[in-house]
Design an enzyme around this catalytic site. Structure first.
Site, mmCIF file in Angstrom:
data_model
loop_
_atom_site.group_PDB
_atom_site.id
_atom_site.type_symbol
_atom_site.label_atom_id
_atom_site.label_comp_id
_atom_site.label_asym_id
_atom_site.label_seq_id
_atom_site.Cartn_x
_atom_site.Cartn_y
_atom_site.Cartn_z
ATOM 1 N N GLY A 150 0.809 -1.229 0.000
ATOM 2 C CA GLY A 150 0.000 0.000 0.000
ATOM 3 C C GLY A 150 0.836 1.269 0.000
ATOM 4 O O GLY A 150 0.688 2.121 0.880
ATOM 5 N N GLY B 223 -0.570 7.855 1.512
ATOM 6 C CA GLY B 223 -0.633 7.765 2.969
ATOM 7 C C GLY B 223 0.585 7.187 3.664
ATOM 8 O O GLY B 223 1.724 7.490 3.323
ATOM 9 N N ASN C 159 0.707 -2.836 5.486
ATOM 10 C CA ASN C 159 0.062 -1.527 5.654
ATOM 11 C C ASN C 159 -1.213 -1.390 4.826
ATOM 12 O O ASN C 159 -2.150 -0.715 5.242
ATOM 13 C CB ASN C 159 1.078 -0.442 5.257
ATOM 14 C CG ASN C 159 0.416 0.890 5.014
ATOM 15 O OD1 ASN C 159 0.017 1.577 5.949
ATOM 16 N ND2 ASN C 159 0.285 1.261 3.738
ATOM 17 N N TYR D 252 -15.115 -2.284 10.147
ATOM 18 C CA TYR D 252 -13.698 -1.887 10.184
ATOM 19 C C TYR D 252 -13.068 -2.357 11.493
ATOM 20 O O TYR D 252 -11.964 -2.906 11.496
ATOM 21 C CB TYR D 252 -13.586 -0.364 10.018
ATOM 22 C CG TYR D 252 -12.158 0.128 9.994
ATOM 23 C CD1 TYR D 252 -11.265 -0.314 9.025
ATOM 24 C CD2 TYR D 252 -11.696 1.036 10.943
ATOM 25 C CE1 TYR D 252 -9.950 0.130 8.998
ATOM 26 C CE2 TYR D 252 -10.381 1.496 10.918
ATOM 27 C CZ TYR D 252 -9.512 1.038 9.947
ATOM 28 O OH TYR D 252 -8.214 1.476 9.921
ATOM 29 N N GLY E 266 -4.309 6.359 15.772
ATOM 30 C CA GLY E 266 -5.614 7.014 15.819
ATOM 31 C C GLY E 266 -5.804 7.789 14.527
ATOM 32 O O GLY E 266 -5.271 7.398 13.473
HETATM 33 P P1 NDP Z 1 -4.586 5.514 2.306
HETATM 34 O O1 NDP Z 1 -5.944 5.341 1.727
HETATM 35 O O2 NDP Z 1 -3.903 6.820 2.098
HETATM 36 O O3 NDP Z 1 -3.626 4.349 1.812
HETATM 37 C C1 NDP Z 1 -4.054 3.016 1.714
HETATM 38 C C2 NDP Z 1 -3.084 2.216 0.863
HETATM 39 O O4 NDP Z 1 -3.526 0.852 0.843
HETATM 40 C C3 NDP Z 1 -3.011 2.711 -0.558
HETATM 41 O O5 NDP Z 1 -1.680 2.696 -1.013
HETATM 42 C C4 NDP Z 1 -3.841 1.684 -1.332
HETATM 43 O O6 NDP Z 1 -3.304 1.541 -2.640
HETATM 44 C C5 NDP Z 1 -3.565 0.404 -0.508
HETATM 45 N N1 NDP Z 1 -4.631 -0.570 -0.702
HETATM 46 C C6 NDP Z 1 -5.930 -0.469 -0.340
HETATM 47 N N2 NDP Z 1 -6.621 -1.548 -0.751
HETATM 48 C C7 NDP Z 1 -5.723 -2.353 -1.402
HETATM 49 C C8 NDP Z 1 -5.823 -3.602 -2.073
HETATM 50 N N3 NDP Z 1 -6.992 -4.271 -2.151
HETATM 51 N N4 NDP Z 1 -4.726 -4.122 -2.631
HETATM 52 C C9 NDP Z 1 -3.562 -3.453 -2.571
HETATM 53 N N5 NDP Z 1 -3.382 -2.278 -1.952
HETATM 54 C C10 NDP Z 1 -4.473 -1.731 -1.388
HETATM 55 O O7 NDP Z 1 -4.779 5.229 3.869
HETATM 56 P P2 NDP Z 1 -3.721 5.153 5.081
HETATM 57 O O8 NDP Z 1 -2.345 5.389 4.624
HETATM 58 O O9 NDP Z 1 -4.260 5.993 6.160
HETATM 59 O O10 NDP Z 1 -3.925 3.639 5.519
HETATM 60 C C11 NDP Z 1 -2.881 2.711 5.626
HETATM 61 C C12 NDP Z 1 -3.225 1.712 6.718
HETATM 62 O O11 NDP Z 1 -3.335 2.400 7.968
HETATM 63 C C13 NDP Z 1 -4.543 0.979 6.541
HETATM 64 O O12 NDP Z 1 -4.372 -0.360 6.929
HETATM 65 C C14 NDP Z 1 -5.495 1.710 7.500
HETATM 66 O O13 NDP Z 1 -6.536 0.879 7.938
HETATM 67 C C15 NDP Z 1 -4.534 2.037 8.618
HETATM 68 N N6 NDP Z 1 -4.902 3.116 9.523
HETATM 69 C C16 NDP Z 1 -5.201 4.373 9.053
HETATM 70 C C17 NDP Z 1 -5.527 5.384 9.940
HETATM 71 C C18 NDP Z 1 -5.930 6.751 9.479
HETATM 72 O O14 NDP Z 1 -6.619 7.465 10.257
HETATM 73 N N7 NDP Z 1 -5.516 7.207 8.308
HETATM 74 C C19 NDP Z 1 -5.486 5.161 11.378
HETATM 75 C C20 NDP Z 1 -5.189 3.806 11.752
HETATM 76 C C21 NDP Z 1 -4.878 2.854 10.861
HETATM 77 P P3 NDP Z 1 -4.169 1.329 -3.970
HETATM 78 O O15 NDP Z 1 -5.466 2.063 -3.788
HETATM 79 O O16 NDP Z 1 -3.294 1.891 -5.038
HETATM 80 O O17 NDP Z 1 -4.320 -0.125 -4.056
HETATM 81 C C1 8X3 Z 2 -8.443 4.668 11.478
HETATM 82 C C2 8X3 Z 2 -8.638 5.434 12.740
HETATM 83 O O1 8X3 Z 2 -10.335 6.236 14.434
HETATM 84 O O2 8X3 Z 2 -11.081 6.041 12.117
HETATM 85 O O3 8X3 Z 2 -8.015 3.378 11.699
HETATM 86 O O4 8X3 Z 2 -10.730 4.077 13.458
HETATM 87 S S1 8X3 Z 2 -10.269 5.429 13.207
#
Ligand code: NDP
Ligand code: 8X3
Length: 253
Positions: free
Chosen positions: A8, A12, A86, A152, A183
């Site tokens: 990913g 992000g 990730n 989720y 968070g």
């Molecule tokens: P983004 O949406 O910015 O990034 C998500 C990444 O995951 C992208 O690169 C996307 O790439 C990839 N991805 C999603 N689905 C798939 C798939 N089916 N196959 C391959 N790649 C995939 O979000 P974040 O950076 O915030 O999220 C990253 C991680 O952090 C996630 O696991 C999220 O649950 C977790 N998280 C996020 C928080 C937040 O508040 N932002 C807080 C806590 C945890 P592409 O679309 O090109 O496939």
């Molecule tokens: C993403 C953070 O607070 O939306 O994992 O669950 S929250």
């Protein structure tokens, strides 16, 4: 120089984690579905940091694609020192009774099954070398259930359980396993969660300073730079203005 596999990386946390490891002289395997973006990230990392980057474009929900992508890595690239699971997403913010089954499937297939496919393909290489570090990006949603978080939260509680299971079962193989649980962080996460509704996504971050992707990248890097005998098992990282899944101190605007 280590070999770091990060899922990913097209936006992000993943992109920021890739930049951090590239900036510290490591070689990277980056993944994502959006081919064009992935190619751009690869070129940017190679140009800015002069490191080797392999980009693998596939959907982590596709078991065969995961296994083939990893199996087809050139042999030198199978010496993976650090795996950062990730890739993931939230879709929808509804009550349990109204949440769509498609949204549930998408989250469980990506966050849980995808993480499993990748891990199970890479762990044999780590076992062979009797060394490795797996970092699973969970969430505060994997520690507490909150209203409208049902699917989720279920997926991230599963990530928490898998992380603990890995830590126990991989003990004889000298593989470190770390869970990182952020968070609220400002990435494309909310845009995806609200299915492209920019207004709703922006509203999530109003009135407080959310985490940024770089904050998480710093922490991921930190846990990989501890001595061989030290494993940081579990970290919860919140914005200072967030105390739990639901308690925020927001300025009225
Ligand atoms: P983004 O949406 O910015 O990034 C998500 C990444 O995951 C992208 O690169 C996307 O790439 C990839 N991805 C999603 N689905 C798939 C798939 N089916 N196959 C391959 N790649 C995939 O979000 P974040 O950076 O915030 O999220 C990253 C991680 O952090 C996630 O696991 C999220 O649950 C977790 N998280 C996020 C928080 C937040 O508040 N932002 C807080 C806590 C945890 P592409 O679309 O090109 O496939
Ligand atoms: C993403 C953070 O607070 O939306 O994992 O669950 S929250």
């Amino acid at each position: 120089m280590k070999t770091i596999f990060i899922t990913g990386c097209t936006s992000g946390f993943g992109k920021a984690i890739a930049e951090k490891f590239a900036g510290t002289g490591n070689r990277l395997i980056i993944t994502g579905r959006r081919q064009e973006r992935l190619a751009e990230v690869k070129v940017q990392l190679e140009t800015d940091y002069k490191v080797e980057v392999t980009a693998l474009c596939f959907d982590v929900r596709d078991r065969q694609a995961c296994l083939e992508a990893i199996d087809n890595l050139p042999s030198g690239w199978k010496n993976i020192d650090v795996l950062v699971n990730n890739a993931g997403l939230a879709v929808g913010r509804d009550t349990y009774d109204t949440a769509s089954l498609d949204d549930w499937d998408l989250m469980l297939d990506t966050n849980v099954k995808g993480l499993n496919y990748i891990s199970k393909a890479i762990i044999p290489f780590m076992i062979e070398r009797h060394s490795g570090h797996i970092i699973n990006i969970g969430s505060i949603a994997g520690k507490e259930v909150y209203q409208y978080g049902n699917g989720y939260c279920a997926s991230k509680f599963a990530v928490e359980a898998i992380t603990q299971a890995m830590r126990i079962d991989l003990l004889p193989h000298n593989i470190k396993v770390t869970g990182i649980h952020p968070g609220a962080a400002e990435t494309e996460f909310s845009l995806v969660r609200f299915k492209g509704d920019e207004e709703k996504a922006a509203a999530m971050y109003k009135g407080f300073t959310p985490l940024q992707a770089n904050d998480i990248a710093e922490v991921v890097y930190y846990v990989t730079t501890q001595p061989a005998h030290v494993c940081i098992n579990d970290l919860v990282i919140m914005p200072t203005a967030q105390a739990s899944g639901i308690y925020f101190h927001k300025k009225v605007q």
